[in-house]
Design an enzyme around this catalytic site. Structure first.
Site, PDB file in Angstrom:
ATOM      1  N   ARG A  24       0.858  -1.182   0.000  1.00 33.78           N
ATOM      2  CA  ARG A  24       0.000   0.000   0.000  1.00 33.78           C
ATOM      3  C   ARG A  24       0.893   1.229   0.000  1.00 33.78           C
ATOM      4  NH1 ARG A  24      -4.610   2.930  -1.026  1.00 33.78           N
ATOM      5  NH2 ARG A  24      -5.474   3.945   0.807  1.00 33.78           N
ATOM      6  N   GLY A  25       0.884   1.976  -1.084  1.00 36.03           N
ATOM      7  CA  GLY A  25       1.792   3.100  -1.246  1.00 36.03           C
ATOM      8  C   GLY A  25       1.703   4.150  -0.161  1.00 36.03           C
ATOM      9  N   ASP A  27       1.181   3.885   2.881  1.00 36.04           N
ATOM     10  CA  ASP A  27       1.809   3.466   4.135  1.00 36.04           C
ATOM     11  C   ASP A  27       3.315   3.320   4.025  1.00 36.04           C
ATOM     12  OD1 ASP A  27      -0.664   3.323   5.325  1.00 36.04           O
ATOM     13  OD2 ASP A  27      -0.853   1.157   5.162  1.00 36.04           O
ATOM     14  N   THR A  28       3.789   2.787   2.906  1.00 33.61           N
ATOM     15  CA  THR A  28       5.189   2.340   2.868  1.00 33.61           C
ATOM     16  C   THR A  28       5.997   2.796   1.664  1.00 33.61           C
ATOM     17  OG1 THR A  28       4.588   0.270   1.733  1.00 33.61           O
ATOM     18  CG2 THR A  28       4.558   0.244   4.154  1.00 33.61           C
ATOM     19  N   ARG A  29       5.377   3.488   0.694  1.00 34.43           N
ATOM     20  CA  ARG A  29       6.068   3.784  -0.560  1.00 34.43           C
ATOM     21  C   ARG A  29       7.374   4.545  -0.366  1.00 34.43           C
ATOM     22  NH1 ARG A  29       4.871   3.830  -5.652  1.00 34.43           N
ATOM     23  NH2 ARG A  29       2.673   3.449  -5.295  1.00 34.43           N
ATOM     24  N   GLY A  57      -8.478   4.331 -13.443  1.00 37.16           N
ATOM     25  CA  GLY A  57      -9.600   3.402 -13.502  1.00 37.16           C
ATOM     26  C   GLY A  57      -9.708   2.539 -12.260  1.00 37.16           C
ATOM     27  N   GLU A  91      -4.432  -7.557  -6.377  1.00 31.27           N
ATOM     28  CA  GLU A  91      -3.091  -8.108  -6.584  1.00 31.27           C
ATOM     29  C   GLU A  91      -2.899  -9.356  -5.726  1.00 31.27           C
ATOM     30  OE1 GLU A  91       0.328  -5.431  -6.429  1.00 31.27           O
ATOM     31  OE2 GLU A  91      -1.067  -3.757  -6.686  1.00 31.27           O
TER      32      GLU A  91
END
Length: 201
Positions: A24-25, A27-29, A57, A91
């Site tokens: 999840r970007g 949180d952790t990107r 989309g 994913e």
């Protein structure tokens, strides 16, 4: 699924990637995920990470599905808001289906969340699914598939990170070491006296 080793299947040659990252970007990107990606890359481990910020989309993209399918291993980082992202959940479904069909290697990382929170959808995960159930009221099968994927993934032995109890760099070092061992990735050899390389401070 019964608890098993993070990497329990044999590796087949010919994959496009060694590892695909599911995270999840928000949180952790900019911290853990990018540092893990860089560390894997530095060890010569060809790693795919999705650029969440460029998505458009609702659905998971064909290129992302292809990357997951063509990866030897997958690392899923379960963080506080992971379950809020339908992209991350889609994913994860692809990753878990890949295990069943081709025996892909999967390593879950519980980053600031407890495994039971993921497995049984408690805390933030419970709140996330309350939103999903309301939003996807006409597609309950999709929501159930997400829940089952979380349960299955949480049953796989992985790494558990609790902020304040361990440095992130130490966890990353252990993860990279485990991945390298399991996919038999040896460090690239650098000549003792390389020619044509400019030294930079």
């Amino acid at each position: 699924m019964k608890e098993q080793s993070p990497f329990s299947s044999s590796v087949t040659h010919g994959w496009s990637y060694d590892v695909s990252l599911n995270f999840r970007g928000e949180d952790t990107r900019f911290y853990f995920a990018i540092n893990l990606y860089k560390s894997l890359h530095q060890k010569g481990i060809h790693t795919f990470r999705d650029n969440e910020g460029l998505r458009r989309g609702e659905g998971i993209t064909p290129s992302l599905v292809k990357a997951i399918q063509e990866s030897t291993a997958a690392i899923t980082i379960f963080s506080e808001t992971h379950a809020l992202s339908t992209f991350c959940l889609d994913e994860l479904v692809q990753i878990l289906e890949r295990i069943q069909r081709k025996g892909q290697l999967v390593l879950p990382i519980f980053y600031g969340v407890e495994p039971p929170e993921v497995r049984h959808q408690r805390g933030n995960y419970k709140e996330a699914f309350a939103q999903h159930e309301k939003r996807f009221n006409n597609d309950k099968k999709k929501v159930q598939k997400w829940k089952q994927s979380l349960r299955d993934a949480a049953d796989i032995a992985g790494f558990h990170f609790k902020p304040g109890q361990e440095h992130e760099c130490d966890l990353i070092e252990r993860i990279v070491k485990e991945v390298s061992r399991r996919i038999n990735r040896k460090p690239l050899h650098i000549a003792n006296y390389p020619v044509g390389l400019e030294y930079m401070e």
